[in-house]
Design an enzyme around this catalytic site. Structure first.
Site, PDB file in Angstrom:
ATOM      1  N   LYS B  97       4.517  59.904  92.462  1.00 48.94           N
ATOM      2  CA  LYS B  97       4.661  61.293  92.897  1.00 48.94           C
ATOM      3  C   LYS B  97       3.311  61.969  92.671  1.00 48.94           C
ATOM      4  O   LYS B  97       2.879  62.172  91.526  1.00 48.94           O
ATOM      5  CB  LYS B  97       5.761  62.016  92.106  1.00 48.94           C
ATOM      6  CG  LYS B  97       5.766  63.516  92.409  1.00 48.94           C
ATOM      7  CD  LYS B  97       6.893  64.259  91.740  1.00 48.94           C
ATOM      8  CE  LYS B  97       6.631  65.753  91.767  1.00 48.94           C
ATOM      9  NZ  LYS B  97       7.723  66.547  91.209  1.00 48.94           N
ATOM     10  N   GLY B 158      10.679  74.648  88.394  1.00 51.56           N
ATOM     11  CA  GLY B 158      11.425  75.158  87.253  1.00 51.56           C
ATOM     12  C   GLY B 158      11.946  76.572  87.411  1.00 51.56           C
ATOM     13  O   GLY B 158      12.496  77.142  86.479  1.00 51.56           O
ATOM     14  N   ALA B 184      11.578  70.736  93.614  1.00 51.63           N
ATOM     15  CA  ALA B 184      11.193  71.929  92.861  1.00 51.63           C
ATOM     16  C   ALA B 184      11.916  73.191  93.329  1.00 51.63           C
ATOM     17  O   ALA B 184      11.990  73.491  94.514  1.00 51.63           O
ATOM     18  CB  ALA B 184       9.689  72.192  92.928  1.00 51.63           C
ATOM     19  N   ASN B 206      15.147  68.586  88.333  1.00 52.69           N
ATOM     20  CA  ASN B 206      14.907  68.377  86.907  1.00 52.69           C
ATOM     21  C   ASN B 206      15.441  69.540  86.084  1.00 52.69           C
ATOM     22  O   ASN B 206      16.488  69.460  85.453  1.00 52.69           O
ATOM     23  CB  ASN B 206      13.416  68.151  86.635  1.00 52.69           C
ATOM     24  CG  ASN B 206      13.137  67.733  85.192  1.00 52.69           C
ATOM     25  OD1 ASN B 206      13.964  67.839  84.306  1.00 52.69           O
ATOM     26  ND2 ASN B 206      11.958  67.234  84.941  1.00 52.69           N
ATOM     27  N   THR B 207      14.742  70.680  86.161  1.00 48.38           N
ATOM     28  CA  THR B 207      15.067  71.812  85.277  1.00 48.38           C
ATOM     29  C   THR B 207      16.529  72.246  85.387  1.00 48.38           C
ATOM     30  O   THR B 207      17.174  72.548  84.377  1.00 48.38           O
ATOM     31  CB  THR B 207      14.149  73.006  85.609  1.00 48.38           C
ATOM     32  OG1 THR B 207      12.797  72.568  85.458  1.00 48.38           O
ATOM     33  CG2 THR B 207      14.409  74.191  84.707  1.00 48.38           C
TER      34      THR B 207
END
Lengths: 68, 256
Positions: B97, B158, B184, B206-207
């Protein structure tokens, strides 16, 4: 007395560990989990035992961490 | 659900998971499992010499999950190249990535440095998945030089804001011949479902999972949302109208 720069910080040794493998053992770092550079050159994982370290070398020890 | 193919590798799951910000390696591993993902991102950082035993990789079953190292922290192409080569030396895998983010406040990707690094990495044999702003022209250029995907952002990393860049991502999807992974900013399963419904090939989260009160449950919720969104896309949506269109027959009413 000899100095290795390890991850940006000077570390003073009575005697520099002779190889990358010896340094990792000294630092208690599992060599299966790290990738290393000496003076900007990547050290292939299989070559830690015959990578000779000397006074003044710049060593980077890097590993994976959580990230997105 | 149709399988996703990236650089010749088949994926059953269209949800990719980032491994940052988990409260423990155990919660991370359980969340990864609950998500049913097949690919997880990881970052490279200096070993903490004071705490050399910390090894999150031990918590990830490499037989089940493909590692996707990222170049997070790189502020320019040269730093990204260095991280990419270190990642390959560390894992013997050439998937990457690519992310180049000069400014830590918004963490927006630098298009010029990303393109520059991607060109070199593709030539060096890397499977490059570049993180980009939702820029259709850049996406096309990356596709033309041979990246495996493009990964436009929905909103800043995030931020959990959702699909702020929807219109631009629609254009990217329309002109892409490689998979489009929305990466994202997706904060809720509904955001992920929306991205999948409009034809994104996958999403990277992710977050939104790692910092949920119950990450494992949230991972499961994202799994379902991504599946539902993809199935809806494959099913083809019904048309939107400005007026009512009765679902029940307009004949046989009980009146004269």
């Amino acid at each position: 007395m000899a100095i290795l720069k390890i991850n940006g910080e000077n570390k003073i040794f009575e005697k520099v560990p002779s190889t990358m493998k010896a340094l990792l053992e000294f630092l208690n770092v599992d060599d299966a989990t790290v990738v290393a550079e000496v003076n900007g050159q990547i050290i292939p994982r299989g070559s830690f035992h015959n990578t000779i370290l000397q006074d003044g070398h710049n060593v980077e020890l890097i590993r994976f961490v959580g990230g997105g | 659900m149709k399988k996703l193919i990236i650089a010749g590798k088949e994926f059953t799951s269209r949800l990719f998971i980032g491994t940052g910000k988990y409260s423990s390696n155990k919660i991370m591993a359980q969340s990864i499992e609950a998500s049913a993902t097949e690919m997880v991102t990881v970052a490279l950082r200096r070993v903490d010499i004071q705490n050399p035993q910390d090894n999150m990789l031990a918590a990830i079953d490499r037989k089940k999950y493909l590692l996707l190292p990222n170049t997070s922290g790189a502020r320019n192409a040269d730093e990204a190249l260095r991280l990419a080569r270190l990642a390959r030396a560390a894992t013997d895998i050439n998937w990457l990535k690519l992310e180049v983010t000069p400014d830590p406040y918004y963490l927006l990707p630098d298009p010029i440095e990303t393109l520059k690094a991607a060109e070199i990495l593709v030539k060096e044999g890397f499977v490059v998945l570049p993180y980009i702003n939702a820029d259709p022209v850049l996406a096309k250029k990356l596709q033309d030089i041979g990246t495996a995907t493009v990964m436009p952002l929905a909103a800043p990393i995030g931020s959990n804001q959702g699909l702020k860049t929807k219109a631009a991502i629609e254009i990217i999807i329309a002109q892409a011949t490689i998979p489009v992974v929305v990466d994202a900013g997706l904060g809720m399963p509904s955001h992920a479902a929306e991205a999948m419904e409009m034809g994104a090939d996958a999403v990277l989260i992710n977050t939104a999972i790692a910092t949920a009160n119950d990450p494992i449950k949230m991972a499961e919720a994202f799994k379902k949302a991504v599946q539902a969104g993809r199935e809806a896309f494959e099913a083809g949506s019904a048309s939107v109208k400005n007026h009512a269109d009765a679902s029940s027959p307009l004949t046989g009413f009980l009146r004269d």
